[in-house]
Write a protein that holds these residues in place. Structure first.
Motif, PDB file in Angstrom:
ATOM      1  N   LEU A   1       0.829  -1.199   0.000  1.00  0.00           N
ATOM      2  CA  LEU A   1       0.000   0.000   0.000  1.00  0.00           C
ATOM      3  C   LEU A   1       0.862   1.247   0.000  1.00  0.00           C
ATOM      4  O   LEU A   1       1.886   1.300   0.676  1.00  0.00           O
ATOM      5  CB  LEU A   1      -0.893   0.025   1.249  1.00  0.00           C
ATOM      6  CG  LEU A   1      -2.032  -0.964   1.319  1.00  0.00           C
ATOM      7  CD1 LEU A   1      -2.701  -0.887   2.680  1.00  0.00           C
ATOM      8  CD2 LEU A   1      -3.037  -0.712   0.227  1.00  0.00           C
ATOM      9  N   GLU A   2       0.425   2.241  -0.732  1.00  0.00           N
ATOM     10  CA  GLU A   2       1.104   3.522  -0.708  1.00  0.00           C
ATOM     11  C   GLU A   2       0.542   4.332   0.450  1.00  0.00           C
ATOM     12  O   GLU A   2      -0.674   4.547   0.536  1.00  0.00           O
ATOM     13  CB  GLU A   2       0.896   4.250  -2.032  1.00  0.00           C
ATOM     14  CG  GLU A   2       1.535   3.535  -3.207  1.00  0.00           C
ATOM     15  CD  GLU A   2       1.245   4.225  -4.525  1.00  0.00           C
ATOM     16  OE1 GLU A   2       0.480   5.202  -4.536  1.00  0.00           O
ATOM     17  OE2 GLU A   2       1.787   3.776  -5.532  1.00  0.00           O
ATOM     18  N   PRO A   3       1.383   4.778   1.367  1.00  0.00           N
ATOM     19  CA  PRO A   3       0.875   5.446   2.573  1.00  0.00           C
ATOM     20  C   PRO A   3       0.100   6.725   2.283  1.00  0.00           C
ATOM     21  O   PRO A   3      -0.891   7.008   2.953  1.00  0.00           O
ATOM     22  CB  PRO A   3       2.133   5.734   3.392  1.00  0.00           C
ATOM     23  CG  PRO A   3       3.279   5.500   2.503  1.00  0.00           C
ATOM     24  CD  PRO A   3       2.834   4.636   1.382  1.00  0.00           C
ATOM     25  N   GLU A   4       0.509   7.484   1.266  1.00  0.00           N
ATOM     26  CA  GLU A   4      -0.218   8.729   0.997  1.00  0.00           C
ATOM     27  C   GLU A   4      -1.639   8.468   0.502  1.00  0.00           C
ATOM     28  O   GLU A   4      -2.567   9.211   0.832  1.00  0.00           O
ATOM     29  CB  GLU A   4       0.546   9.649   0.040  1.00  0.00           C
ATOM     30  CG  GLU A   4       0.734   9.135  -1.360  1.00  0.00           C
ATOM     31  CD  GLU A   4       2.007   8.325  -1.552  1.00  0.00           C
ATOM     32  OE1 GLU A   4       2.252   7.919  -2.693  1.00  0.00           O
ATOM     33  OE2 GLU A   4       2.742   8.087  -0.584  1.00  0.00           O
ATOM     34  N   HIS A   8      -4.936   9.560   2.617  1.00  0.00           N
ATOM     35  CA  HIS A   8      -5.879  10.427   1.897  1.00  0.00           C
ATOM     36  C   HIS A   8      -7.273   9.811   1.906  1.00  0.00           C
ATOM     37  O   HIS A   8      -8.272  10.523   2.077  1.00  0.00           O
ATOM     38  CB  HIS A   8      -5.404  10.661   0.463  1.00  0.00           C
ATOM     39  CG  HIS A   8      -6.212  11.672  -0.273  1.00  0.00           C
ATOM     40  ND1 HIS A   8      -7.318  11.352  -1.007  1.00  0.00           N
ATOM     41  CD2 HIS A   8      -6.089  13.031  -0.345  1.00  0.00           C
ATOM     42  CE1 HIS A   8      -7.837  12.435  -1.536  1.00  0.00           C
ATOM     43  NE2 HIS A   8      -7.111  13.477  -1.144  1.00  0.00           N
ATOM     44  N   HIS A   9      -7.369   8.502   1.728  1.00  0.00           N
ATOM     45  CA  HIS A   9      -8.670   7.822   1.751  1.00  0.00           C
ATOM     46  C   HIS A   9      -9.338   7.966   3.127  1.00  0.00           C
ATOM     47  O   HIS A   9     -10.530   8.243   3.220  1.00  0.00           O
ATOM     48  CB  HIS A   9      -8.495   6.345   1.397  1.00  0.00           C
ATOM     49  CG  HIS A   9      -9.755   5.557   1.471  1.00  0.00           C
ATOM     50  ND1 HIS A   9     -10.754   5.663   0.521  1.00  0.00           N
ATOM     51  CD2 HIS A   9     -10.209   4.691   2.412  1.00  0.00           C
ATOM     52  CE1 HIS A   9     -11.756   4.877   0.864  1.00  0.00           C
ATOM     53  NE2 HIS A   9     -11.447   4.271   2.005  1.00  0.00           N
ATOM     54  N   PRO A  30       1.683  10.794   6.100  1.00  0.00           N
ATOM     55  CA  PRO A  30       2.329   9.643   5.468  1.00  0.00           C
ATOM     56  C   PRO A  30       3.766   9.982   5.071  1.00  0.00           C
ATOM     57  O   PRO A  30       4.054  11.100   4.663  1.00  0.00           O
ATOM     58  CB  PRO A  30       1.467   9.397   4.235  1.00  0.00           C
ATOM     59  CG  PRO A  30       0.890  10.728   3.925  1.00  0.00           C
ATOM     60  CD  PRO A  30       0.706  11.436   5.236  1.00  0.00           C
ATOM     61  N   ILE A  31       4.657   9.025   5.213  1.00  0.00           N
ATOM     62  CA  ILE A  31       6.046   9.189   4.788  1.00  0.00           C
ATOM     63  C   ILE A  31       6.296   8.161   3.681  1.00  0.00           C
ATOM     64  O   ILE A  31       6.204   6.963   3.900  1.00  0.00           O
ATOM     65  CB  ILE A  31       7.032   8.962   5.956  1.00  0.00           C
ATOM     66  CG1 ILE A  31       6.753   9.948   7.087  1.00  0.00           C
ATOM     67  CG2 ILE A  31       8.465   9.060   5.474  1.00  0.00           C
ATOM     68  CD1 ILE A  31       6.897  11.409   6.716  1.00  0.00           C
TER      69      ILE A  31
END
Length: 191
Positions: A1-4, A8-9, A30-31
Motif C-alpha cells: 500500500l502507498e501510505p499517501e 488520503h482515503h 504519510p512518509i
C-alpha cells in the motif's frame, strides 16, 4: 500500500461523514521515502522521488512544507529553494501555489533523517489534522463568522397569534438552557 493514498482515503472519508473515528490521533502524515538529511543526499534522492507527480507530462501546482526537529545544520530557505528547483526542472509547467495547491511536498527532518512525502488536499484537510477535518461547517462558522451567509443567519417564521406567543414564552421560561430570541421585522427571526 502507498501510505499517501491510504491516509488520503481515511481523511476523505472523515471529511465526507464528519464522524470522529479516533480519540487519540491528532495528525496523520504519510512518509513515502527517507534519505539522509544532507543537501547532496536530498537532491540525489528527490530527483527520482518526485517523478510520479511532477515529471512531464504530469504537472501541477505545489507548495513545500518544511519542519525540522533536533537538527540545526539544515537551512529552511535553502532546502525549499533546492526542492522547488528540482520540481521545476522536472517540468517547467509546475507552478508554486501557496493558497490552494494540488500537491504538497512535506519535508520532515528529524536529526539526520529526512522524511519526504507528496500529499493531496493538504489545505482542504487542514494539514492532515484529524480533529479539524471532522468539524462541521457550523463550528467553522462560529469560529469565522465572516463566512456565514445571510441565509444561514435568518430563519423565516410564520406569524403567530398572541395566544401561541404567550404559551411559548411560558414554556421557554420553564426549561433552562434554551436560547430566547427576539422577533425583528415582520417575517424573520434572528438568533
Amino acid at each position: 500500500l502507498e501510505p499517501e493514498n491510504l491516509v488520503h482515503h481515511i481523511l476523505k472519508d472523515m471529511y465526507a461523514t464528519k464522524k470522529k473515528k479516533t480519540r487519540v490521533i491528532l495528525r496523520m502524515l504519510p512518509i513515502s521515502g527517507t534519505c539522509k538529511a544532507f543537501m547532496e543526499d536530498m537532491k540525489k534522492y528527490t530527483e527520482t522521488f518526485f517523478e510520479p507527480w511532477f515529471k512531464a507530462p504530469n504537472k501541477g501546482t505545489f507548495q513545500i512544507v518544511y519542519k525540522a526537529r533536533n537538527n540545526s545544520h539544515m537551512s529552511r530557505e535553502e532546502v525549499i529553494k533546492e526542492l522547488a528547483g528540482i520540481v521545476g526542472s522536472l517540468n517547467p509547467e509546475n507552478k508554486v501555489d501557496l493558497n490552494n495547491p494540488q500537491y504538497t511536498v512535506v519535508v520532515e527532518i528529524i536529526k539526520n533523517v529526512c522524511c519526504l512525502s507528496v500529499v493531496r488536499d493538504y489545505v482542504l484537510f487542514r494539514k492532515y489534522n484529524l480533529q479539524e477535518v471532522v468539524k462541521s461547517n457550523k463550528e467553522d462558522a462560529q469560529q469565522n463568522p465572516s463566512t456565514v451567509t445571510e441565509e444561514q443567519n435568518l430563519t423565516v417564521v410564520k406569524p403567530e397569534t398572541e395566544e401561541e406567543k404567550s404559551s411559548e414564552v411560558k414554556q421557554e421560561n420553564k426549561s433552562e438552557g434554551e436560547i430566547q430570541a427576539e422577533s425583528k421585522g415582520n417575517d424573520t427571526l434572528t438568533v
